[in-house]
Write a protein that holds these residues in place. Structure first.
Motif, mmCIF file in Angstrom:
data_model
loop_
_atom_site.group_PDB
_atom_site.id
_atom_site.type_symbol
_atom_site.label_atom_id
_atom_site.label_comp_id
_atom_site.label_asym_id
_atom_site.label_seq_id
_atom_site.Cartn_x
_atom_site.Cartn_y
_atom_site.Cartn_z
ATOM 1 N N LEU A 33 -11.314 0.624 -10.939
ATOM 2 C CA LEU A 33 -9.977 0.752 -10.354
ATOM 3 C C LEU A 33 -9.223 1.924 -10.977
ATOM 4 N N ARG A 37 -7.859 5.096 -8.819
ATOM 5 C CA ARG A 37 -6.437 5.455 -8.804
ATOM 6 C C ARG A 37 -6.224 6.880 -9.292
ATOM 7 N N ARG A 47 -1.417 5.412 -1.941
ATOM 8 C CA ARG A 47 -2.027 4.130 -2.286
ATOM 9 C C ARG A 47 -1.074 2.989 -1.951
ATOM 10 N N ARG A 49 -1.066 -1.506 -2.101
ATOM 11 C CA ARG A 49 -1.797 -2.688 -2.584
ATOM 12 C C ARG A 49 -1.321 -3.929 -1.832
ATOM 13 N N GLU A 78 -5.613 -0.943 -1.251
ATOM 14 C CA GLU A 78 -6.295 -1.746 -2.272
ATOM 15 C C GLU A 78 -5.952 -3.215 -2.016
ATOM 16 N N HIS A 80 -6.643 -7.311 -2.967
ATOM 17 C CA HIS A 80 -7.136 -8.235 -3.988
ATOM 18 C C HIS A 80 -7.074 -9.669 -3.475
ATOM 19 N N LEU A 106 -10.279 -0.613 0.052
ATOM 20 C CA LEU A 106 -10.976 -1.048 -1.159
ATOM 21 C C LEU A 106 -10.646 -2.523 -1.399
ATOM 22 N N VAL A 108 -11.185 -5.962 -3.543
ATOM 23 C CA VAL A 108 -11.579 -6.421 -4.880
ATOM 24 C C VAL A 108 -11.600 -7.948 -4.877
#
Length: 332
Positions: A33, A37, A47, A49, A78, A80, A106, A108
């Motif tokens: 990560l 970044r 970016r 999240r 990103e 999660h 991405l 995770v």
């Protein structure tokens, strides 16, 4: 396409489409990560999240991917969580892969079981994206990964020193990295680290370790667990390592409750099986339902993604593992 951690590190700058990182190695996850970044910042890639709390959150992800800001030409989203897309969201994922070549999604996720890895979500990524398993199952892999960490610190380890480090940390890469940092700080003038340096440094500075904390948790010794946690905090132990340690025990206990005959297959050491079995007899299985959410809250608090106090949440997790209650289980 499937890549391992080291292969993925080399391809960060060219990453586009969809990538998924999954596993239970916090060092590998954090390093990748950090690399992503830094690469996005270098390439002026915007970016965003998102954290997945329900399937419907995937809609927000794809809305973001399909709407760049006025000031960006590329976007990295990103994501999660441990919630896979449903059938309708999978269609959006396929459309994104086919028509959106410049952006990066991405994802995770924590460690996945075999059934999850065979799901249509993972099959789609294997065929059209990049699947990175954050694992280091063999000593050679772990030594290669930690060798890069040692190189960053400007030190090298002798062969026997590597073996000692491996045994001392029972394959915990994040703990091993912290030890490399500690020995580098303790012996700044020495480049070739030997066993005696590791032994002197780690034995002198670690009256308690996360392994001592785990032992206290599994035996339900709340007073000792609190004492060790306070020592670890005072000695500057990384909160992420403490979370990893607590998370590991919670997940093993939940898995053992579901699969009582598979202790060894779950990774529990033979001489510790009876300790885990006794812990299960002591604990109320209904409490297991709250544990995953509590671990997510701790992770978010550590990363500054919530206003909750991570130390208070870790204390709550410690008391839960000891079969007691310290704080209310709802969010503040």
């Amino acid at each position: 396409m499937k890549l391992d951690y080291l292969q993925a590190l080399k391809r960060v700058d060219e990453a586009r489409g969809v990538w998924i990182l999954h596993g239970q190695e916090p060092l590998l996850e954090q390093n990748l990560l950090d690399a992503f970044r830094a690469s996005w910042q270098k390439q002026d890639i915007e970016r965003q999240r998102y954290d997945l709390n329900s399937v419907s959150d995937w809609k927000n992800v794809f809305n973001a991917l399909n709407s760049l800001s006025l000031f960006s030409s590329q976007l990295a989203v990103e994501v999660h969580g441990n919630i896979k897309p449903d059938a309708s969201t999978l269609k959006q994922l396929k459309s994104y892969i086919q028509h959106n070549e410049q952006n990066l999604l991405l994802v995770v996720m924590p460690k996945q079981d075999n059934n999850s890895l065979k799901s249509s979500f993972f099959q789609l990524i294997d065929a059209n994206g990049v699947n990175v398993a954050l694992t280091a199952n063999y000593p050679k892999d772990r030594q290669q990964i930690l060798g890069l960490e040692a190189e960053k610190l400007g030190i090298q380890l002798g062969h026997d020193a590597w073996q000692w480090l491996e045994q001392h940390h029972e394959h915990n890469l994040l703990a091993a990295k912290n030890s490399l940092m500690r020995v580098s700080d303790t012996f700044p003038e020495i480049q070739q680290i030997q066993i005696e340096h590791l032994h002197a440094c780690l034995q002198d500075q670690s009256r308690y370790s996360t392994y001592d904390l785990n032992d206290a948790l599994l035996t339900g010794n709340l007073a000792q667990a609190m004492k060790i946690f306070q020592y670890l905090m005072a000695s500057g132990e990384a909160m992420s390592l403490i979370l990893w340690s607590i998370s590991k025990e919670m997940r093993l206990l939940m898995q053992l409750f579901e699969q009582p005959q598979n202790a060894l297959q779950l990774g529990i050491w033979k001489n510790k099986v009876s300790v885990y079995q006794q812990a299960l007899r002591r604990l109320n299985p209904n409490s297991f339902l709250q544990w995953p959410a509590l671990l997510l809250r701790i992770d978010a608090a550590i990363k500054g993604m919530s206003k909750e106090n991570p130390e208070h949440l870790v204390l709550q997790a410690i008391t839960e593992l000891c079969g007691k209650t310290l704080f209310a289980s709802h969010s503040a």
